[in-house]
Design an enzyme around this catalytic site. Structure first.
Site, PDB file in Angstrom:
ATOM      1  N   LYS A   1      -3.935  19.277   2.230  1.00 41.13           N
ATOM      2  CA  LYS A   1      -2.942  20.144   2.824  1.00 41.13           C
ATOM      3  C   LYS A   1      -2.367  21.087   1.737  1.00 41.13           C
ATOM      4  O   LYS A   1      -1.819  20.586   0.656  1.00 41.13           O
ATOM      5  CB  LYS A   1      -1.555  18.827   3.208  1.00 41.13           C
ATOM      6  CG  LYS A   1      -0.511  19.411   4.079  1.00 41.13           C
ATOM      7  CD  LYS A   1       0.129  20.583   3.911  1.00 41.13           C
ATOM      8  CE  LYS A   1       1.230  20.177   2.832  1.00 41.13           C
ATOM      9  NZ  LYS A   1       1.883  21.651   2.417  1.00 41.13           N
TER      10      LYS A   1
ATOM     11  N   GLU B   1      -0.520  13.287 -10.017  1.00 38.48           N
ATOM     12  CA  GLU B   1      -0.663  14.486 -11.012  1.00 38.48           C
ATOM     13  C   GLU B   1       0.503  15.259 -11.157  1.00 38.48           C
ATOM     14  O   GLU B   1       0.774  16.262 -10.205  1.00 38.48           O
ATOM     15  CB  GLU B   1      -1.707  14.780 -11.115  1.00 38.48           C
ATOM     16  CG  GLU B   1      -2.395  15.556 -12.247  1.00 38.48           C
ATOM     17  CD  GLU B   1      -1.751  16.966 -12.732  1.00 38.48           C
ATOM     18  OE1 GLU B   1      -0.594  17.222 -13.127  1.00 38.48           O
ATOM     19  OE2 GLU B   1      -2.563  17.741 -12.288  1.00 38.48           O
TER      20      GLU B   1
ATOM     21  N   CYS C   1       0.646  23.160 -14.851  1.00 40.02           N
ATOM     22  CA  CYS C   1       1.471  21.777 -15.064  1.00 40.02           C
ATOM     23  C   CYS C   1       1.074  21.223 -16.418  1.00 40.02           C
ATOM     24  O   CYS C   1       2.134  20.724 -17.043  1.00 40.02           O
ATOM     25  CB  CYS C   1       0.884  20.513 -13.991  1.00 40.02           C
ATOM     26  SG  CYS C   1      -0.847  20.582 -14.063  1.00 40.02           S
TER      27      CYS C   1
ATOM     28  N   GLU D   1      11.952  21.106 -16.421  1.00 40.14           N
ATOM     29  CA  GLU D   1      10.538  21.781 -16.388  1.00 40.14           C
ATOM     30  C   GLU D   1      11.040  23.182 -15.400  1.00 40.14           C
ATOM     31  O   GLU D   1      11.569  23.248 -14.312  1.00 40.14           O
ATOM     32  CB  GLU D   1       9.519  21.321 -15.405  1.00 40.14           C
ATOM     33  CG  GLU D   1       8.167  21.853 -15.246  1.00 40.14           C
ATOM     34  CD  GLU D   1       7.179  21.456 -14.427  1.00 40.14           C
ATOM     35  OE1 GLU D   1       6.096  21.266 -14.791  1.00 40.14           O
ATOM     36  OE2 GLU D   1       7.873  20.604 -13.243  1.00 40.14           O
TER      37      GLU D   1
HETATM   38  O1  TXE Z   1       6.212  22.066  -5.205  1.00 39.94           O
HETATM   39  P1  TXE Z   1       6.144  20.835  -4.656  1.00 39.94           P
HETATM   40  P2  TXE Z   1       6.768  23.382  -4.402  1.00 39.94           P
HETATM   41  C1  TXE Z   1       7.506  22.935  -9.470  1.00 39.94           C
HETATM   42  C2  TXE Z   1       8.122  24.238  -9.869  1.00 39.94           C
HETATM   43  C3  TXE Z   1       8.280  24.811  -8.393  1.00 39.94           C
HETATM   44  C4  TXE Z   1       8.811  23.448  -7.766  1.00 39.94           C
HETATM   45  C5  TXE Z   1       8.973  23.491  -6.317  1.00 39.94           C
HETATM   46  O2  TXE Z   1       8.825  24.406 -10.588  1.00 39.94           O
HETATM   47  O3  TXE Z   1       9.320  25.724  -8.553  1.00 39.94           O
HETATM   48  O4  TXE Z   1       8.171  22.455  -8.236  1.00 39.94           O
HETATM   49  O5  TXE Z   1       7.492  23.988  -5.809  1.00 39.94           O
HETATM   50  C6  TXE Z   1       3.870  19.474  -0.499  1.00 39.94           C
HETATM   51  N1  TXE Z   1       5.301  14.715   1.445  1.00 39.94           N
HETATM   52  N2  TXE Z   1       5.949  22.879  -9.340  1.00 39.94           N
HETATM   53  O6  TXE Z   1       8.149  23.233  -3.453  1.00 39.94           O
HETATM   54  O7  TXE Z   1       7.503  20.341  -3.896  1.00 39.94           O
HETATM   55  C7  TXE Z   1       3.991  21.037  -0.350  1.00 39.94           C
HETATM   56  O8  TXE Z   1       3.953  21.467   0.705  1.00 39.94           O
HETATM   57  C8  TXE Z   1       4.055  15.099   1.144  1.00 39.94           C
HETATM   58  C9  TXE Z   1       5.217  22.133 -10.407  1.00 39.94           C
HETATM   59  O9  TXE Z   1       5.897  24.186  -3.993  1.00 39.94           O
HETATM   60  O10 TXE Z   1       5.802  19.821  -5.607  1.00 39.94           O
HETATM   61  C10 TXE Z   1       3.048  21.467  -1.317  1.00 39.94           C
HETATM   62  O11 TXE Z   1       1.774  21.409  -0.669  1.00 39.94           O
HETATM   63  N3  TXE Z   1       3.755  16.624   0.606  1.00 39.94           N
HETATM   64  C11 TXE Z   1       4.137  21.780 -10.092  1.00 39.94           C
HETATM   65  C12 TXE Z   1       2.898  20.066  -2.507  1.00 39.94           C
HETATM   66  O12 TXE Z   1       3.329  19.292  -1.940  1.00 39.94           O
HETATM   67  C13 TXE Z   1       4.865  17.233   0.375  1.00 39.94           C
HETATM   68  C14 TXE Z   1       3.184  22.481  -9.181  1.00 39.94           C
HETATM   69  C15 TXE Z   1       3.624  20.331  -3.879  1.00 39.94           C
HETATM   70  O13 TXE Z   1       5.183  20.855  -3.584  1.00 39.94           O
HETATM   71  C16 TXE Z   1       6.268  16.808   0.503  1.00 39.94           C
HETATM   72  C17 TXE Z   1       3.994  23.085  -8.061  1.00 39.94           C
HETATM   73  C18 TXE Z   1       6.338  15.314   1.057  1.00 39.94           C
HETATM   74  N4  TXE Z   1       7.716  14.927   1.108  1.00 39.94           N
HETATM   75  C19 TXE Z   1       5.228  23.226  -8.193  1.00 39.94           C
HETATM   76  N5  TXE Z   1       7.099  17.743   0.177  1.00 39.94           N
HETATM   77  C20 TXE Z   1       3.143  21.032 -11.198  1.00 39.94           C
HETATM   78  N6  TXE Z   1       4.053  21.045 -12.409  1.00 39.94           N
HETATM   79  O14 TXE Z   1       2.153  20.851 -11.138  1.00 39.94           O
HETATM   80  C21 TXE Z   1       6.393  18.838  -0.266  1.00 39.94           C
HETATM   81  N7  TXE Z   1       5.173  18.362  -0.033  1.00 39.94           N
END
Ligand code: TXE
Length: 495
Positions: free
Chosen positions: A193, A268, A302, A399
C-alpha cells in the site's frame, strides 16, 4: 540548465487509467473514487489512481493467498533468480522509473536515479542472495532420558504468509523494494500500500515483477489512503504488517495489528535524530556533514538528523560555515540536473514546515538562515538553520521531516550525551571527532538503533537498520529481517 524531457513511456504511464495491481495484472477498482497525484514542483495534477475499497482489499488478499501457495513452494534458487531478474529490469528501466519518481515526489532527478533506482537494485540483489541461505538449526535436547530413549530436534524457518507493506512518500520506490524483497526472498507474498502522495512507481515495478517471472498474486498493490492500509491490516487473511512512516501513524498501525488478530508488526518510524560534534572536530568537515545529515532530499529522510549539538566555543563559526554552504545550494526544478535542492513532497508538508518556522519565532529562537516558505505554485521551503534557546524548545523535540537544522551549544561531554539521549525517539545518531577511541567509548552510551561516526544517513543492505525507544520495532537488512518474515517451527523426534 533546463528540465530533462520526460520519456514518451512516462507520459503514457501518467495518462493511464490506473487501477490496483492484483493477480499479476492491472485490475480496475470496484469504486470510481480517485486520488489525484500532484507534482509538488508546480502544483499540477499529473495522474490519478484509485482509492482502494473493501472489495478491492478482499480481492487483493485472495490473490496474495493464492500467490503465497505457489511462491512459498517455489525453490529458493528459483525465487532468487526472479529477484535478480527484477533488479536487472529496474536498471534497464532506470530513467523511466527515476522520472516517474521525480514528478510524483519532487525528489531531484539525480537522487531519483542514484538512490530510488540504482540503490534499490543493490538492495534487491542483496536480499535475493538470502533466498538460498535461510535455514533452521539442529538442536540437542537438554533433558535426560527416562528409559534409554533418545531425542533429537531441529527448527524450520517458514514464511509467515501474506505480508502487508505500508510505504511512506519520502522514498516510495526504495522502501517498497525493501519490503517486497524481504517478503519475496523468504517465500511470503505481499500486498504493498503505497502513500497516497506517491503511488506511481510501485505500480510500474509490479508490472516489471511479472515480466521477471514472479507468479501472479505474489506481489499485489492497493493504492489509496490510510483507510485502505487499515483495511488490509484488519483483514483476517493477512499475517504480517511491515510499516515505515511517522510515529503517530506507526502507533495506530501497531494497535490495529494487535487488535485485529495479533498480526506480526514491524514498525520503522521516524524520530528526532541527534548529531554531536566533539570539541576536536574540523569545522569544514562538520559543515559538510550537516548537509549530508540534514539536507539531503530536503531532510525528508527518517534517519536524517534534526538536532545538532556543538561545543559552545564552536557553535557560532560552525553555523556561519553552514550558512555559507546553504547559500550556494541551487534551488530549482527537480527535473533540472543542476538543481541541488528541490521542493518538499506535498502541500500539507510545506504548510507543516511553515508552522514550525512560526513556532520557532514564537519561542524566540534565532533564525540564522532561511526560515520561510518560497512563494509560488510549488511546495518549496528554504533550507534553514535555527539556534534554539533551550533543550525544551519545540524545534529540538518534534520531528519536522524537513530541511531544518536546529542547534544548541553544550559545555561538557556528559552534557552532550544527556542532550543527545533526551528524546523519546532513537532511530539514528552520529558523533563527529578525530578521537576514535573516545568515539568508541561513547557509542554504547547513545540510545539509537544506528550510530554513525563521522558520517550520517548512509544505509547499507548488510547492516541492520531500525529504531529503539519510540522509533520502532524490528530491524530491516542484514540477517536481522529474517526473524520478522519467518516463523520458527520446532520439530522433536524420539528414537
Ligand atoms: O505519513 P504517515 P503521512 C511524517 C512527516 C509528514 C507526516 C505525515 O512529518 O509530514 O509524517 O505524513 C499509511 N493504517 N513522515 O501522512 O501517516 C499512509 O497512507 C494503515 C515521517 O504521509 O506516516 C501511508 O501509506 N496505514 C516519515 C503511510 O501509512 C496508514 C515518513 C505513511 O503515512 C494509516 C513519512 C492507518 N491508520 C512521513 N494511516 C518517516 N519518519 O519515515 C496512514 N497510513
Amino acid at each position: 540548465m533546463s528540465d530533462v524531457t520526460l520519456l514518451p513511456s512516462v507520459n503514457l504511464f501518467l495518462a493511464r487509467d490506473h487501477g490496483h495491481f492484483i493477480n499479476g495484472t492491472c485490475s480496475p477498482s470496484s469504486t470510481s473514487a480517485k486520488i489525484k497525484v500532484i507534482n509538488p514542483a508546480n502544483g499540477e495534477a499529473i495522474a490519478q489512481v484509485s482509492e482502494g475499497s473493501q472489495a478491492d482489499v478482499d480481492q487483493a488478499v485472495l490473490s496474495a493467498q493464492a500467490g503465497f501457495k505457489i511462491w512459498s513452494k517455489t525453490s529458493p534458487a528459483a525465487r532468487a533468480a526472479v529477484l535478480f531478474k527484477l533488479a536487472g529490469l529496474l536498471e534497464q528501466n532506470r530513467e523511466e522509473l527515476a522520472q516517474l519518481e521525480t514528478v510524483q515526489s519532487g525528489k531531484i532527478i539525480q537522487i531519483s536515479r542514484a538512490f530510488e533506482v540504482d540503490q534499490a537494485a543493490h538492495f534487491l540483489r542483496y536480499y535475493a542472495g538470502w533466498a538460498t541461505k535461510i535455514n533452521g538449526e539442529t538442536i540437542t535436547p537438554s533433558l535426560p532420558s527416562f528409559a534409554g530413549e533418545r531425542y533429537t530436534a531441529f527448527t524450520l524457518r517458514e514464511p509467515v504468509g501474506v505480508v502487508v507493506g505500508i510505504v511512506p512518500w519520502n522514498f516510495s520506490t526504495m522502501i517498497a523494494i525493501w519490503k517486497l524483497a524481504s517478503a519475496l526472498t523468504t517465500g511470503c507474498s505481499i500486498i504493498i500500500k503505497p502513500s497516497e502522495f506517491t503511488p506511481l512507481t510501485i505500480l510500474r515495478i509490479a508490472e516489471l515483477a511479472t515480466q521477471a517471472g514472479l507468479p501472479a498474486g505474489a506481489l499485489n498493490v492497493i493504492t489509496g489512503s490510510g483507510l485502505s492500509g487499515k483495511a488490509l491490516i484488519d483483514h483476517p487473511g493477512t499475517n504480517k504488517v511491515s510499516f515505515t512512516g511517522s510515529v503517530p501513524t506507526g502507533i495506530a498501525v501497531g494497535k490495529s495489528a494487535m487488535e485485529a488478530k495479533l498480526t506480526r508488526a514491524t514498525l520503522e518510524l521516524g524520530g528526532k535524530n541527534s548529531v554531536g560534534f566533539l570539541r576536536d572536530v574540523d569545522l569544514d568537515k562538520a559543515a559538510d556533514g550537516i548537509i549530508e545529515a540534514g539536507f539531503l532530499h530536503s531532510g525528508q529522510i527518517c534517519a536524517a538528523a534534526e538536532r545538532f549539538f556543538a561545543h559552545r566555543s564552536q557553535i557560532e563559526p560552525l553555523m556561519e560555515k553552514l550558512a555559507q554552504r546553504l547559500a550556494t545550494l541551487k534551488i530549482g526544478s527537480p527535473l533540472d540536473e543542476s538543481t541541488q535542492f528541490g521542493p518538499v513532497t506535498n502541500k500539507q508538508h510545506q504548510q507543516k514546515l511553515e508552522a514550525f518556522f512560526k513556532t520557532a519565532r514564537n519561542e524566540s529562537n534565532t533564525i540564522v538562515f532561511g526560515g520561510n516558505a518560497i512563494d509560488g505554485p510549488g511546495c518549496y521551503v528554504e533550507p534553514t538553520i535555527i539556534l534554539a534557546n533551550s533543550a525544551k524548545d519545540t524545534l529540538l523535540n518534534e520531528e519536522t521531516f524537513g530541511p531544518i537544522a536546529t542547534f544548541l551549544p553544550y559545555d561538557t561531554d556528559e552534557e552532550l550525551l544527556h542532550l543527545m539521549n533526551d528524546t523519546p525517539y532513537g532511530l539514528s545518531a552520529s558523533i563527529w571527532t578525530n578521537d576514535l577511541s573516545k568515539a568508541l567509548r561513547l557509542v554504547p552510551e547513545i540510545e539509537a538503533g544506528t550510530v554513525w561516526v563521522n558520517m550520517h544517513t548512509m544505509l547499507d543492505p548488510a547492516v541492520p537498520f531500525g529504531g529503539v525507544k519510540a522509533s520502532g520495532i524490528g530491524r530491516e537488512f542484514g540477517a536481522a529481517f529474517i526473524d520478522d518474515y519467518t516463523e520458527l517451527k520446532s520439530v522433536m523426534i524420539r528414537y
